[in-house]
Scaffold this motif. Sequence first.
Motif, short mmCIF file in Angstrom:
data_model
loop_
_atom_site.label_atom_id
_atom_site.label_comp_id
_atom_site.label_asym_id
_atom_site.label_seq_id
_atom_site.Cartn_x
_atom_site.Cartn_y
_atom_site.Cartn_z
N SER A 1 0.85 -1.18 0.00
CA SER A 1 0.00 0.00 0.00
C SER A 1 0.89 1.23 0.00
O SER A 1 1.89 1.29 0.69
CB SER A 1 -0.93 -0.05 1.19
N HIS A 2 0.52 2.18 -0.85
CA HIS A 2 1.26 3.43 -0.96
C HIS A 2 0.40 4.51 -0.34
O HIS A 2 -0.68 4.81 -0.85
CB HIS A 2 1.55 3.77 -2.43
N LEU B 1 -3.16 3.58 0.11
CA LEU B 1 -3.93 3.16 -1.05
C LEU B 1 -3.75 1.67 -1.27
O LEU B 1 -2.68 1.13 -1.04
CB LEU B 1 -3.49 3.93 -2.31
N ASP B 2 -4.80 1.02 -1.74
CA ASP B 2 -4.76 -0.41 -2.01
C ASP B 2 -4.34 -0.61 -3.47
O ASP B 2 -5.18 -0.59 -4.36
CB ASP B 2 -6.14 -1.01 -1.73
N THR B 3 -3.06 -0.78 -3.67
CA THR B 3 -2.50 -0.89 -5.02
C THR B 3 -3.10 -2.06 -5.79
O THR B 3 -3.41 -1.94 -6.98
CB THR B 3 -0.97 -1.03 -4.96
N ILE C 1 -6.51 -1.09 -6.97
CA ILE C 1 -6.38 -0.08 -8.04
C ILE C 1 -6.03 -0.77 -9.35
O ILE C 1 -6.64 -0.50 -10.39
CB ILE C 1 -5.31 0.97 -7.67
#
Length: 178
Positions: free
Chosen positions: A8-9, A12-14, A17
């Motif tokens: 996760s960045h 955010l749930d890469t 995405i």
Amino acid sequence: MHDIKHSSHAGLDTAAIRDAAKNLDDGAVTVGYQADRKEIIDMLNGALATELVCVLRYKRHYYTANGLQNGPIKAEFLQHAAEEQAHADLLAERIVQLNGSPDFNPATLVERSHAEYDDSGNIQSMIKANLIAERIAIEAYRQMIERIGDKDPTTKHMLIGIMAMEEEHADDMRDLLA
């Protein structure tokens, strides 16, 4: 070691995405799109019709306004016609991005437009008709922006920019009326 695929960045749930991006047929519209696409496209097509009618009205006024003293007013009409055409282009492009079809049908243009066409013969009537049409456009854009809220930031941002220019046009017409 972190699993790069599911890292996760900044929260955010890469993986989600990347998964959401897999339906290529939808182009710019992702699963996270919050607005009612059909409703937005319908609103944008109404605005498109309005801008096209405004282009035609300004062009007609540009070509039919006569008198040497009206040169600067004619130039203003021509500039506004070009700017309204640019708005129409933005709207049509956004409709396509939302997987819709921009409606350029001339047979129904005036009935779909928020503003009316005007074929006044004198310069004061032309200016007044343009001021009324600009005020109509401003209010229509204000209502669209309000209706969209935060559900479609791209469309909202575009409409805010167009509305700001319509406000400048209204000011220009009011100044010419004085």
